[in-house]
Design a protein around this motif. Structure first.
Motif, PDB file in Angstrom:
ATOM      1  N   THR A  82     -61.492 -77.337 -22.638  1.00 53.13           N
ATOM      2  CA  THR A  82     -60.140 -77.154 -23.262  1.00 53.13           C
ATOM      3  C   THR A  82     -59.508 -75.941 -23.404  1.00 53.13           C
ATOM      4  O   THR A  82     -58.407 -75.744 -23.170  1.00 53.13           O
ATOM      5  N   ASP A  98     -53.458 -86.540 -26.570  1.00 51.50           N
ATOM      6  CA  ASP A  98     -52.993 -85.236 -27.118  1.00 51.50           C
ATOM      7  C   ASP A  98     -53.962 -84.438 -27.375  1.00 51.50           C
ATOM      8  O   ASP A  98     -55.005 -84.906 -28.038  1.00 51.50           O
ATOM      9  N   LEU A 131     -52.766 -71.493 -25.268  1.00 50.82           N
ATOM     10  CA  LEU A 131     -51.438 -72.403 -25.306  1.00 50.82           C
ATOM     11  C   LEU A 131     -50.748 -71.737 -23.991  1.00 50.82           C
ATOM     12  O   LEU A 131     -49.990 -72.679 -23.328  1.00 50.82           O
ATOM     13  N   GLN A 134     -52.833 -72.147 -20.716  1.00 51.78           N
ATOM     14  CA  GLN A 134     -53.211 -73.360 -19.950  1.00 51.78           C
ATOM     15  C   GLN A 134     -52.372 -74.702 -20.525  1.00 51.78           C
ATOM     16  O   GLN A 134     -52.493 -75.502 -19.656  1.00 51.78           O
ATOM     17  N   TYR A 135     -51.417 -74.527 -21.306  1.00 49.27           N
ATOM     18  CA  TYR A 135     -50.607 -75.374 -21.800  1.00 49.27           C
ATOM     19  C   TYR A 135     -49.294 -75.357 -21.889  1.00 49.27           C
ATOM     20  O   TYR A 135     -48.478 -75.791 -22.764  1.00 49.27           O
ATOM     21  N   ARG A 138     -45.767 -77.631 -22.369  1.00 51.49           N
ATOM     22  CA  ARG A 138     -46.036 -78.707 -23.384  1.00 51.49           C
ATOM     23  C   ARG A 138     -45.490 -78.732 -24.581  1.00 51.49           C
ATOM     24  O   ARG A 138     -45.236 -77.425 -25.247  1.00 51.49           O
ATOM     25  N   ILE A 208     -51.009 -80.735 -29.035  1.00 50.22           N
ATOM     26  CA  ILE A 208     -50.585 -80.410 -27.884  1.00 50.22           C
ATOM     27  C   ILE A 208     -50.136 -81.932 -27.244  1.00 50.22           C
ATOM     28  O   ILE A 208     -51.218 -82.455 -26.845  1.00 50.22           O
ATOM     29  N   GLN A 210     -49.053 -84.635 -24.972  1.00 53.59           N
ATOM     30  CA  GLN A 210     -49.135 -84.830 -23.532  1.00 53.59           C
ATOM     31  C   GLN A 210     -47.670 -85.243 -22.908  1.00 53.59           C
ATOM     32  O   GLN A 210     -47.058 -86.051 -23.425  1.00 53.59           O
TER      33      GLN A 210
END
Length: 210
Positions: A82, A98, A131, A134-135, A138, A208, A210
């Motif tokens: 993750t 999430d 964050l 990779q995210y 979101r 986080i 989805q």
């Protein structure tokens, strides 16, 4: 004479019948309007049925997508991919599709306080880095939780308020580390979702979405 009376009676009856039929005759324009309205209603009904079928298909597709996302997330957590693995004081779990990054309250704050410990910032720095890398894009919800002990020595009168202030402190710090202010928000739950111990119940969860 009798035949004349019968003929007169038939004539009168015919006139009355014609008058009755005339009274019950629907004007042509009203008839045409009713036919057109009926046709439009049938067309609207057919269109509604098509839209309902399309919505059902989309709903089934979204459910399949959600199940796939949940499965992929569970595999990522199991495989340790993750991005949040190895960050001190954190736990990683899923809530549906999430990602939930839990940070122990004792890592972040002194008892009854809402200002971040200096030592906690390295943990939040690493979380913010993941964050961003990779995210990105979101939505992020920062959730504050407390234990169930009544507040006795604090500026905050309730656990709900304390959890709100702590969540906002984490949210504000993440923004200073480059997280888009429009994509992050906070929520407070006080002592409403306890964990196995008081220490575990005191936490902030970074969700986080989805």
């Amino acid at each position: 004479m009798r035949n004349r009376r019968r003929l007169s009676s038939l004539v009168v009856s015919g006139i009355c019948l014609l008058g009755l039929v005339g009274c019950n005759t629907v004007p042509r324009e009203d008839y045409d309007a009713a036919v057109a309205e009926s046709s439009q209603l049938r067309s609207d009904l057919a269109g509604a049925r098509e839209r309902l079928a399309s919505a059902n298909n989309r709903s089934q597709g979204l459910e399949q997508d959600l199940l796939m996302a949940q499965s992929e997330l569970d595999r990522a957590i199991a495989a340790g991919t993750t991005g949040f693995e190895g960050i001190d004081g954190t736990t990683i779990s899923s809530r549906g599709a999430d990602v939930v990054v839990g940070v122990a309250g004792d890592v972040l704050f002194d008892s009854g306080k809402t200002s971040l410990k200096q030592s906690s910032k390295s943990t939040l720095d690493r979380i913010a880095g993941v964050l961003a890398s990779q995210y990105a894009g979101r939505a992020i919800r920062v959730e504050g939780y407390t234990d169930s002990d009544p507040i006795r020595k604090s500026a905050w009168k309730t656990n709900e308020r304390l959890s709100a202030e702590r969540a906002m402190s984490v949210e504000a710090y993440l923004v200073t580390r480059g997280i888009n202010n429009d994509s992050v928000y906070s929520a407070a739950f006080g002592s409403s979702h306890p964990r196995g111990s008081k220490a575990q119940s005191r936490r902030v969860e970074i969700v986080i979405i989805q």
